[in-house]
Design an enzyme around this catalytic site. Structure first.
Site, PDB file in Angstrom:
ATOM      1  N   ARG A  25      55.029  53.940  58.464  1.00  0.00           N
ATOM      2  CA  ARG A  25      55.677  54.069  59.766  1.00  0.00           C
ATOM      3  C   ARG A  25      56.991  53.299  59.786  1.00  0.00           C
ATOM      4  O   ARG A  25      58.076  53.876  59.845  1.00  0.00           O
ATOM      5  CB  ARG A  25      54.742  53.564  60.873  1.00  0.00           C
ATOM      6  CG  ARG A  25      55.179  53.949  62.301  1.00  0.00           C
ATOM      7  CD  ARG A  25      56.268  53.081  62.882  1.00  0.00           C
ATOM      8  NE  ARG A  25      55.895  51.681  63.020  1.00  0.00           N
ATOM      9  CZ  ARG A  25      56.720  50.733  63.430  1.00  0.00           C
ATOM     10  NH1 ARG A  25      57.983  51.026  63.732  1.00  0.00           N
ATOM     11  NH2 ARG A  25      56.327  49.470  63.504  1.00  0.00           N
ATOM     12  N   ASP A  26      56.928  51.999  59.685  1.00  0.00           N
ATOM     13  CA  ASP A  26      58.108  51.155  59.825  1.00  0.00           C
ATOM     14  C   ASP A  26      59.087  51.339  58.673  1.00  0.00           C
ATOM     15  O   ASP A  26      60.293  51.168  58.835  1.00  0.00           O
ATOM     16  CB  ASP A  26      57.670  49.687  59.925  1.00  0.00           C
ATOM     17  CG  ASP A  26      58.746  48.787  60.501  1.00  0.00           C
ATOM     18  OD1 ASP A  26      59.867  49.268  60.759  1.00  0.00           O
ATOM     19  OD2 ASP A  26      58.476  47.600  60.698  1.00  0.00           O
ATOM     20  N   HIS A 217      54.338  39.933  62.198  1.00  0.00           N
ATOM     21  CA  HIS A 217      55.056  41.029  61.546  1.00  0.00           C
ATOM     22  C   HIS A 217      56.454  40.516  61.198  1.00  0.00           C
ATOM     23  O   HIS A 217      57.334  40.475  62.045  1.00  0.00           O
ATOM     24  CB  HIS A 217      55.129  42.209  62.524  1.00  0.00           C
ATOM     25  CG  HIS A 217      55.924  43.383  62.042  1.00  0.00           C
ATOM     26  ND1 HIS A 217      55.344  44.606  61.765  1.00  0.00           N
ATOM     27  CD2 HIS A 217      57.252  43.549  61.811  1.00  0.00           C
ATOM     28  CE1 HIS A 217      56.289  45.457  61.390  1.00  0.00           C
ATOM     29  NE2 HIS A 217      57.453  44.840  61.407  1.00  0.00           N
ATOM     30  N   HIS A 219      60.055  40.307  58.879  1.00  0.00           N
ATOM     31  CA  HIS A 219      61.023  40.958  58.009  1.00  0.00           C
ATOM     32  C   HIS A 219      61.603  39.888  57.087  1.00  0.00           C
ATOM     33  O   HIS A 219      61.502  38.691  57.365  1.00  0.00           O
ATOM     34  CB  HIS A 219      62.120  41.634  58.835  1.00  0.00           C
ATOM     35  CG  HIS A 219      61.643  42.878  59.512  1.00  0.00           C
ATOM     36  ND1 HIS A 219      62.374  44.053  59.536  1.00  0.00           N
ATOM     37  CD2 HIS A 219      60.503  43.156  60.183  1.00  0.00           C
ATOM     38  CE1 HIS A 219      61.704  44.978  60.195  1.00  0.00           C
ATOM     39  NE2 HIS A 219      60.564  44.452  60.600  1.00  0.00           N
ATOM     40  N   CYS A 250      65.089  48.406  61.336  1.00  0.00           N
ATOM     41  CA  CYS A 250      65.032  48.925  62.694  1.00  0.00           C
ATOM     42  C   CYS A 250      66.316  49.698  62.950  1.00  0.00           C
ATOM     43  O   CYS A 250      67.406  49.120  62.844  1.00  0.00           O
ATOM     44  CB  CYS A 250      64.888  47.796  63.727  1.00  0.00           C
ATOM     45  SG  CYS A 250      64.940  48.371  65.439  1.00  0.00           S
ATOM     46  N   ASN A 259      60.866  44.894  55.788  1.00  0.00           N
ATOM     47  CA  ASN A 259      59.717  44.040  56.064  1.00  0.00           C
ATOM     48  C   ASN A 259      59.413  43.171  54.849  1.00  0.00           C
ATOM     49  O   ASN A 259      59.876  43.439  53.739  1.00  0.00           O
ATOM     50  CB  ASN A 259      58.486  44.908  56.336  1.00  0.00           C
ATOM     51  CG  ASN A 259      58.596  45.709  57.606  1.00  0.00           C
ATOM     52  OD1 ASN A 259      58.098  45.313  58.646  1.00  0.00           O
ATOM     53  ND2 ASN A 259      59.232  46.869  57.524  1.00  0.00           N
TER      54      ASN A 259
END
Length: 322
Positions: A25-26, A217, A219, A250, A259
């Site tokens: 996803r990310d 979470h 990065h 992002c 990440n």
């Protein structure tokens, strides 16, 4: 000494630490070239085969905003779910929640920014409106038996506003708790987290929302993502997101990069005495597959060097002259 400033119990050596893979996803959402659905499914299955059991597979965001994830329903329908798999997806709004309820999901991840400016850039509405709208989202998901994970973006700093007070993060976490979220995930959207800001945010949340489970979470924009993990472990947090190969970023935040890398995180945890249930060699193979599909070298380190005790044939190594 106040509760906010008091130390908390560290995660004991040998304890299980949950690693949640968010690359599909990310990570994928930032790729400009569409990744064929077949290859997405192949990567997800390879990651599950390594022993990963928590995965954020996709997002029910508008296909116009993120065309890369327009195949969310198809991906979820086609992946192989091993026993014990915990599959989640991100939803930005009520329409996304409606799509999520129609799929076989264990959890849904919502997101609001701790910074007003970033929230407007990310979802085009103020924080108060986002939280108000999540009431209907949470009710729908809970009625469907889906766990709600409340995400807070820019939790450790904002590229537009700078410092984000831990009290602001804690206030949003408390609102999530009041809405019925089972956990809150602190997102380091542009890699502004430091050990000090991580500690402050965790303690502020525990003061404002006792009993709310905290996920982290990070990065790796400034190279301290894994240092922040160690701080989280010292504060008793046992759930961390990471992306295969260090994918991510992002699209709505200046300066955002990947990440923390799943292989690097698993290596750190296992070498520090924690249990993850993940086969590092198989995870490296899944990262190599991802790198092949993406078509460029990924920033993870363990994918390049291998495990610490990887052996090399001395006969294939150049001997110094002289």
């Amino acid at each position: 000494m106040s509760r906010l400033s008091s130390p908390t119990a560290a995660v004991p050596e040998g304890a299980h630490v949950t690693v949640c893979e968010v690359g599909p996803r990310d990570g994928f959402q930032n790729e400009k070239t569409f990744i064929p659905t077949d290859r997405k499914v192949e990567i997800v299955n390879a990651l599950f085969a390594s022993g990963l059991r928590h995965m954020q597979v996709t997002s029910f965001v508008s296909p116009r905003a993120v065309p890369q994830l327009a195949d969310a329903e198809e991906v979820l329908a086609r992946i192989d779910r091993p026993e014990g798999a915990y599959v989640s997806a991100l939803v930005p709004n009520l329409r996304g929640a409606e799509r999520a309820v129609a799929c076989a999901l264990d959890a849904v991840h919502t997101v609001v920014s701790a910074s007003e400016t970033h929230n407007r850039k990310n979802v085009n509405r103020p924080i108060a409106q986002s939280l108000s709208e999540f009431e209907a989202v949470t009710d729908m998901l809970k009625s469907a038996g889906i766990t709600v994970e409340g995400g807070i973006a820019t939790a450790f700093g904002c590229p537009f506003e700078g410092v984000v007070p831990p009290e602001q993060v804690a206030w949003i976490a408390r609102r999530y708790q009041e809405l019925g979220a089972d956990s809150v995930s602190l997102g380091d959207t542009t890699g502004m987290a430091t050990p000090l800001t991580v500690r402050a945010a965790i303690r502020a949340i525990r003061e404002a929302a006792p009993g709310l489970d905290i996920h982290l979470h990070f990065h790796n924009t400034r190279g301290v993502g894994l240092a922040c993990v160690m701080t989280g472990l010292a504060e008793g947090v046992t759930h961390y997101d990471a992306a295969v190969g260090g994918l991510g970023g992002c699209p709505f935040a200046a300066g955002a990069t990947g990440n923390i890398c799943t292989e690097d995180l698993v290596y750190l945890l296992q070498e520090s005495g924690y249990a993850t249930g993940i086969d590092l060699d198989a995870l490296i193979s899944a990262a190599q597959l991802t790198q092949e599909v993406i078509g460029r070298s990924l920033p993870g380190q363990v994918i390049k060097a291998g495990p610490r005790l990887k052996r090399h044939d001395p006969e294939l190594t150049v001997t110094a002259a002289g």
